[in-house]
Design an enzyme around this catalytic site. Sequence first.
Site, mmCIF file in Angstrom:
data_model
loop_
_atom_site.group_PDB
_atom_site.id
_atom_site.type_symbol
_atom_site.label_atom_id
_atom_site.label_comp_id
_atom_site.label_asym_id
_atom_site.label_seq_id
_atom_site.Cartn_x
_atom_site.Cartn_y
_atom_site.Cartn_z
ATOM 1 N N CYS A 2 0.859 -1.181 0.000
ATOM 2 C CA CYS A 2 0.000 0.000 0.000
ATOM 3 C C CYS A 2 0.891 1.225 0.000
ATOM 4 O O CYS A 2 2.102 1.121 -0.117
ATOM 5 C CB CYS A 2 -0.847 -0.012 1.277
ATOM 6 S SG CYS A 2 -1.665 -1.580 1.563
ATOM 7 N N ARG A 27 0.891 1.466 -6.074
ATOM 8 C CA ARG A 27 1.124 0.547 -4.955
ATOM 9 C C ARG A 27 -0.134 -0.225 -4.562
ATOM 10 O O ARG A 27 -0.057 -1.124 -3.741
ATOM 11 C CB ARG A 27 1.622 1.314 -3.731
ATOM 12 C CG ARG A 27 3.049 1.784 -3.824
ATOM 13 C CD ARG A 27 3.360 2.806 -2.762
ATOM 14 N NE ARG A 27 4.797 2.995 -2.610
ATOM 15 C CZ ARG A 27 5.538 2.354 -1.719
ATOM 16 N NH1 ARG A 27 4.961 1.502 -0.897
ATOM 17 N NH2 ARG A 27 6.834 2.557 -1.665
ATOM 18 N N TRP A 74 -3.625 -2.279 -1.239
ATOM 19 C CA TRP A 74 -3.573 -3.565 -1.950
ATOM 20 C C TRP A 74 -3.825 -4.602 -0.873
ATOM 21 O O TRP A 74 -3.045 -4.726 0.074
ATOM 22 C CB TRP A 74 -2.211 -3.800 -2.597
ATOM 23 C CG TRP A 74 -2.213 -5.030 -3.453
ATOM 24 C CD1 TRP A 74 -2.592 -5.117 -4.766
ATOM 25 C CD2 TRP A 74 -1.836 -6.366 -3.083
ATOM 26 N NE1 TRP A 74 -2.478 -6.415 -5.210
ATOM 27 C CE2 TRP A 74 -2.015 -7.203 -4.198
ATOM 28 C CE3 TRP A 74 -1.367 -6.946 -1.899
ATOM 29 C CZ2 TRP A 74 -1.746 -8.569 -4.181
ATOM 30 C CZ3 TRP A 74 -1.099 -8.317 -1.874
ATOM 31 C CH2 TRP A 74 -1.285 -9.106 -3.018
ATOM 32 N N ASN A 98 1.264 0.310 5.877
ATOM 33 C CA ASN A 98 1.795 -0.428 4.718
ATOM 34 C C ASN A 98 2.685 -1.523 5.271
ATOM 35 O O ASN A 98 3.608 -1.241 6.033
ATOM 36 C CB ASN A 98 2.601 0.495 3.810
ATOM 37 C CG ASN A 98 3.370 -0.317 2.747
ATOM 38 O OD1 ASN A 98 2.981 -1.410 2.406
ATOM 39 N ND2 ASN A 98 4.489 0.199 2.299
ATOM 40 N N GLY A 99 2.396 -2.757 4.919
ATOM 41 C CA GLY A 99 3.188 -3.880 5.447
ATOM 42 C C GLY A 99 2.247 -4.977 5.919
ATOM 43 O O GLY A 99 1.067 -4.996 5.558
ATOM 44 N N GLU A 480 9.238 -14.353 -19.735
ATOM 45 C CA GLU A 480 8.780 -12.959 -19.665
ATOM 46 C C GLU A 480 7.553 -12.731 -20.561
ATOM 47 O O GLU A 480 6.590 -12.076 -20.167
ATOM 48 C CB GLU A 480 9.917 -12.002 -20.056
ATOM 49 C CG GLU A 480 9.561 -10.546 -20.195
ATOM 50 C CD GLU A 480 8.965 -9.882 -18.960
ATOM 51 O OE1 GLU A 480 8.474 -8.745 -19.088
ATOM 52 O OE2 GLU A 480 8.942 -10.511 -17.878
ATOM 53 N N LYS A 484 3.922 -11.381 -19.212
ATOM 54 C CA LYS A 484 3.225 -10.198 -19.725
ATOM 55 C C LYS A 484 1.785 -10.549 -20.105
ATOM 56 O O LYS A 484 0.844 -9.839 -19.795
ATOM 57 C CB LYS A 484 3.961 -9.611 -20.944
ATOM 58 C CG LYS A 484 5.301 -8.948 -20.592
ATOM 59 C CD LYS A 484 5.178 -7.599 -19.975
ATOM 60 C CE LYS A 484 5.280 -7.552 -18.472
ATOM 61 N NZ LYS A 484 6.446 -7.906 -17.783
ATOM 62 N N GLU A 487 -0.289 -11.249 -16.930
ATOM 63 C CA GLU A 487 -0.543 -10.059 -16.087
ATOM 64 C C GLU A 487 -1.711 -9.220 -16.589
ATOM 65 O O GLU A 487 -2.518 -8.740 -15.808
ATOM 66 C CB GLU A 487 0.698 -9.167 -16.077
ATOM 67 C CG GLU A 487 1.818 -9.628 -15.175
ATOM 68 C CD GLU A 487 2.884 -8.560 -15.096
ATOM 69 O OE1 GLU A 487 2.855 -7.773 -14.148
ATOM 70 O OE2 GLU A 487 3.721 -8.497 -16.004
ATOM 71 N N HIS A 503 9.033 -33.312 -22.672
ATOM 72 C CA HIS A 503 9.081 -34.071 -21.411
ATOM 73 C C HIS A 503 7.807 -33.874 -20.601
ATOM 74 O O HIS A 503 7.791 -34.061 -19.387
ATOM 75 C CB HIS A 503 10.320 -33.653 -20.600
ATOM 76 C CG HIS A 503 11.594 -33.888 -21.349
ATOM 77 N ND1 HIS A 503 12.098 -35.156 -21.586
ATOM 78 C CD2 HIS A 503 12.433 -33.025 -21.961
ATOM 79 C CE1 HIS A 503 13.214 -35.053 -22.296
ATOM 80 N NE2 HIS A 503 13.442 -33.772 -22.537
ATOM 81 N N LYS A 602 2.096 -2.142 -8.784
ATOM 82 C CA LYS A 602 3.383 -1.925 -9.456
ATOM 83 C C LYS A 602 4.572 -2.254 -8.561
ATOM 84 O O LYS A 602 5.595 -2.767 -9.003
ATOM 85 C CB LYS A 602 3.458 -0.475 -9.916
ATOM 86 C CG LYS A 602 4.716 -0.107 -10.663
ATOM 87 C CD LYS A 602 4.761 -0.779 -11.999
ATOM 88 C CE LYS A 602 6.030 -0.545 -12.777
ATOM 89 N NZ LYS A 602 6.159 -1.432 -13.920
#
Length: 607
Positions: A2, A27, A74, A98-99, A480, A484, A487, A503, A602
Site C-alpha cells: 500500500c 502501490r 492492496w 503499509n506492510g 517474460e 506479460k 498479467e 518431457h 506496481k
Amino acid sequence: MCGIVGFIGRGPAAAPILDALRRLEYRGYDSAGIATLERGLLTRRRAVGKLKNLESRLTCEPLDGRIGIGHPRWATHGRPNENNAHPHAVDGVAVVHNGIIENHRELRKELKLAGARFVTDTDSEVIAHLVNQQLKKGCEPIDAVRAALPRLEGAFALAFLFEGHENLIVGARKGSPLAVGYGQGEMYLGSDAIALAPLTDMISYLEDGDVAVVTRQGIDFLNSKGEHLRRPPAKTAGSSVLVQKGKHEHFMVKEIYDQPKVVGETLAQYIDIVSGTIKVPKAAKLNFRDINRVSITACGTAFYAGLIARYWFERYAGLPVDIDIASEFRYRNVAFDSSNLAIFVSQSGETADTLASLEFAKARGQRVLSVVNVLGSTMARASQIMLPTLAGPEIGVASTKAFTCQLATLACLAIAAGRDRGVLSAEDEALLVRALADVPRYMTSALELEPKIGELARNIAASRNALFMGRGTNYPLALEGALKLKEITYIHAEGYAAGELKHGPIALIDKEFPVVVIAPGDSSFEKTMSNMHEVIAREGRTILITDHKGASLAAGSWSTLALQDMPTIVAPLVFALPLQLLAYHTALVLGTDVDQPRNLAKSVTVE
Ligand code: AGP
C-alpha cells in the site's frame, strides 16, 4: 503493498493528500481512504476500488481539515471493500499501514479479551486498538505509539492521527519504507519521494525503528528509547510533473514506445562508442579481476532479466552465476563466498522480497550492487554500488521499458567483467559495444510490426491458454512473454525451455493451443525449429518470432514475425518488444485494465 501519505499545513489537507495518492496508486488500487480532523473530530472518507471512487466521494462529502492521512490499498488480509479500507479508526486514533502484522491473530485475540471490538478483517486494525489501549491508560499520543510498536511483529510503515491534536501526525517504520518532507509551515509524510514530489524536494528517510513526530513547526525523530535522532534532509530529484500518456491510450504502450530512446540513454551511461569500451562508473570501484562468482537476485520481470544476464556472464566473462527468486533466496543455505558480487535488480527499488534479500546478503559481508530504476528508492540507498537504469517513471504495472533497460545495463556489466578478467579482447569488447549501440535502431524497426502483431493478438485472445518457448537467452524471454500475457489478459500462459516441452507440457497441445516460439537465427535456431515442428505435428498453432535469416529457413509455422537480423547479444532486448505488444493487443481485444490489471500492484512492498 500500500501507500502512506500524511499532510499537516495551513490549507485544506484533502487536495494535497489526494494528489499524493494519485502518485501512489501504483502501490495498490483495491480501495483508498483519507482521514482528517474536522473541528478536532476524526472524520474519514473511504471508497472501494480505484482512487477516482474516493475522489467522487470527496466531491459529494468534502473535507476541510488542515491535517490528514491517506492510503491506497492492496489487500493482504481482508477482502477489498470499504469496511477494510484504511484509515482504520478506533475511538480517537486513526492509522494507515503499509506492510503485514504477522502476529495480528494473537494480538486480536488478546485485545478482544480486553474488550476491544473489531470491525474489519484486516491485520492492520490491531495497531489502532493497541494504541487506543495506551491512550486509555492516559498515555500521550507519542508515548502511546511508542508503547504499542514493540508489540508488532512483521513489517510496517505507519501514520497516526489523533482526535483533538490538530498539530500532530506520528509516523513509524520497520521494514516498509517511509519518508517525511519539509515545507514552509507545512510538513508531509509519504511512502517514497514520488508521493511527495509535488509538495517538496527536501526529504528525510526514516530508518528501521524510527518514530517521526510531525508538527507544522518541524519534524522530530525518536528511537525506540525515546532518544532524539538526527535524520538530515536531502534534496531529491523526484519530478513534480505527473507523467502523461501523451498520444497513447495506455501508459503500457507509451512505455513500449519509450524504449528506443530510454534504452539508448541507459546505454549511453555505460558505453563509449568512440573507444569501443564499456565504462563502469568510477565510483563503483568495481574490478571483476577480484570477483570469482556472481549471484543475481530479483522478482518477476527483473528476475527474468537476471536469468538472461546469467548466460552473458558465463559466456562473455566465464563467471559462474547463482540466480535466485528473491522470496526464496533466504531459504537457501547459500555459502557466501567473499569474492562473490551480489547483484540485485529492481525497477521500483522497493520490492520487499528483494530488499530483504539484499539486507540478508549485506549482513553476511557480501558486496552489494543493485540495478535500479527509481534513484531515491530504498534499494538504491542501501547498496554499495548502484547502477541506474534510465527508463524514467514506469507507470504501467506490467514492466516493459524497465526490463529492456535492465538488460542493457546487465549486458554492459557482463562485457566489463569479460574485459577485466581477460576473457574478452579489446576487439571483442568493441564489437559488442557497437552491437549494443545499434539497439535503439533495431527496436524502432521492431515496433513497425505492431499492425501484424495486433492481428495475431485476436487469435491469442480467443484462447484460454498459451505457451511460450525458446532456447538459451530466449528461454527466460519466453518466461517474460508468458508473464506479460498473464498479467494483463488473465490468460493462463507458461514459458518453457523449448527442449523441455517433449518431457510433458506437449501433452497440452491441440489445434486450439497457441504456442509462441522465440527463435532468432542464432546457434540454438535449428534445435528450436525441431521443437516447433514437434508442436506443429500435434496441430499446435505456432507463432514464430524470428529474424529475416530465421524466417528464410523456417517453414510450416502458423504465423511468422520477422525482425531485422541482429547480433546475438542484443536479441533479448529487441525480441522483448513483440512479446510486449502481443500481450498489449490481446488485452485490448479482451478489454482488460491494461495499466492497472486486477489483483496486481506496481511495487510489491510486502513479503
Ligand atoms: C512485472 O511486469 C511485474 N510488475 C512484476 O513481476 C515486477 O517485475 C516484480 O514485482 C518486480 O518489481 P521490481 O522490479 O520493482 O522489483
